[in-house]
Design a protein around this motif. Structure first.
Motif, mmCIF file in Angstrom:
data_model
loop_
_atom_site.group_PDB
_atom_site.id
_atom_site.type_symbol
_atom_site.label_atom_id
_atom_site.label_comp_id
_atom_site.label_asym_id
_atom_site.label_seq_id
_atom_site.Cartn_x
_atom_site.Cartn_y
_atom_site.Cartn_z
ATOM 1 N N MET A 1 47.424 39.918 39.663
ATOM 2 C CA MET A 1 46.347 40.784 39.645
ATOM 3 C C MET A 1 46.471 42.187 39.078
ATOM 4 S SD MET A 1 44.460 39.973 43.424
ATOM 5 C CE MET A 1 46.396 39.988 44.307
ATOM 6 N N ASP A 48 41.980 43.646 36.547
ATOM 7 C CA ASP A 48 41.164 42.752 37.333
ATOM 8 C C ASP A 48 40.204 43.313 38.458
ATOM 9 O OD1 ASP A 48 42.071 40.462 35.882
ATOM 10 O OD2 ASP A 48 43.963 40.805 36.821
ATOM 11 N N ALA A 117 42.802 41.156 47.104
ATOM 12 C CA ALA A 117 43.047 39.931 46.631
ATOM 13 C C ALA A 117 41.549 39.241 47.033
ATOM 14 C CB ALA A 117 44.031 39.183 47.840
ATOM 15 N N HIS A 120 39.252 40.378 44.076
ATOM 16 C CA HIS A 120 39.587 39.791 43.103
ATOM 17 C C HIS A 120 39.020 38.203 42.924
ATOM 18 C CE1 HIS A 120 42.784 37.479 40.583
ATOM 19 N NE2 HIS A 120 42.301 38.487 39.569
ATOM 20 N N ARG A 121 39.015 37.484 44.050
ATOM 21 C CA ARG A 121 38.681 35.781 43.937
ATOM 22 C C ARG A 121 37.377 35.759 44.010
ATOM 23 N NH1 ARG A 121 41.248 35.687 49.154
ATOM 24 N NH2 ARG A 121 39.750 35.806 50.920
ATOM 25 N N ASP A 123 35.043 37.375 46.350
ATOM 26 C CA ASP A 123 34.346 37.458 47.876
ATOM 27 C C ASP A 123 33.736 38.860 48.092
ATOM 28 O OD1 ASP A 123 34.635 34.851 48.174
ATOM 29 O OD2 ASP A 123 36.497 34.929 49.216
ATOM 30 N N LYS A 188 30.863 26.165 48.833
ATOM 31 C CA LYS A 188 31.221 26.869 47.662
ATOM 32 C C LYS A 188 30.536 26.758 46.449
ATOM 33 C CE LYS A 188 35.450 28.062 44.949
ATOM 34 N NZ LYS A 188 36.676 28.039 44.811
ATOM 35 N N ASP A 202 28.643 38.769 42.623
ATOM 36 C CA ASP A 202 29.445 38.380 43.791
ATOM 37 C C ASP A 202 28.460 38.169 45.124
ATOM 38 O OD1 ASP A 202 29.390 41.034 44.535
ATOM 39 O OD2 ASP A 202 31.141 41.379 43.479
#
Length: 223
Positions: A1, A48, A117, A120-121, A123, A188, A202
């Protein structure tokens, strides 16, 4: 990242860098001392995640967030706002500008690494102690003008609307799956469909959208 740090205090930035350098999957690609530098650094380094302070000289972190995300291509950086301030108007303005997460500077080093983290994904992340402030700011903002629901809501299926309700209530995918008797992979997929149909980047944006459009009202039970 790839992470960009934006904070007007040199010691704070140095501390964040030391913390993030301990994470094996994180590399700090740049630093900025104010909002204008952050905008330029984001374009130059293509991070990112951007760890963004709120109160900086000149262009503040909220305006810098807005400029960066407006100029970003799809899949652009996620912005994690770190601040010593828990004021509701700061929080809600930052979320409306497109920030993906909000964390107090009093959080632990482990919380910072985990927060990078999380955003970045894709959420949403909001420190639990700040949720009440965000809800209060959302209510004040909604009271200032009548709510006119977006026509984009009509594109959602009944199941997607149920998922949006629970996203706005702060439920995780696992919690939504349990409540709706679905598999997490199915949830998801529904979350992805909701974001695509509502043109949102997001889950944090989905929460703001839900409050602004009267999908949920703080204090109401989830339907």
């Amino acid at each position: 990242m790839r992470v960009l740090l934006a904070d007007d205090q040199d010691l704070v930035r140095a501390g964040f860098r030391i913390i993030l350098d301990t994470a094996p999957d994180v590399v700090v690609v740049g630093e900025a001392r104010d909002g204008l530098e952050a905008v330029a650094a984001a374009a130059a380094t293509r991070p990112d995640v951007i760890v963004m302070d709120v109160e900086m000289p000149g262009v503040d972190g909220i305006e810098a967030t807005r400029r960066i995300l407006e100029a970003a291509s799809p899949g652009g950086p996620a912005v994690l706002v770190l601040t010593t301030f828990g004021r509701g108007e700061y929080l809600f303005r930052a979320l409306r500008a497109g920030a993906s997460g909000f964390l107090l500077k009093t959080s632990s080093p482990e919380d910072l690494i985990a927060a990078v983290a999380v955003v970045h994904r894709g959420d949403a992340l909001l420190a639990p102690e700040l949720t009440r402030s965000v809800v209060s700011a959302a209510l004040a903002d909604a009271a200032a003008s009548p709510i006119v629901p977006s026509p984009r809501l009509a594109a959602l299926t009944e199941r997607e609307r149920e998922v949006l309700d629970r996203m706005a209530a702060g439920r995780s995918n696992a919690e939504i799956a349990r409540e709706l008797y679905l598999g997490e992979a199915t949830v998801k997929t529904h979350v992805s469909n909701v974001l695509a149909k509502l043109d949102l980047r997001d889950r944090t944006a989905a929460v703001v959208f839900a409050y602004e459009n009267g999908v949920v009202v703080p204090g109401d039970a989830v339907r």
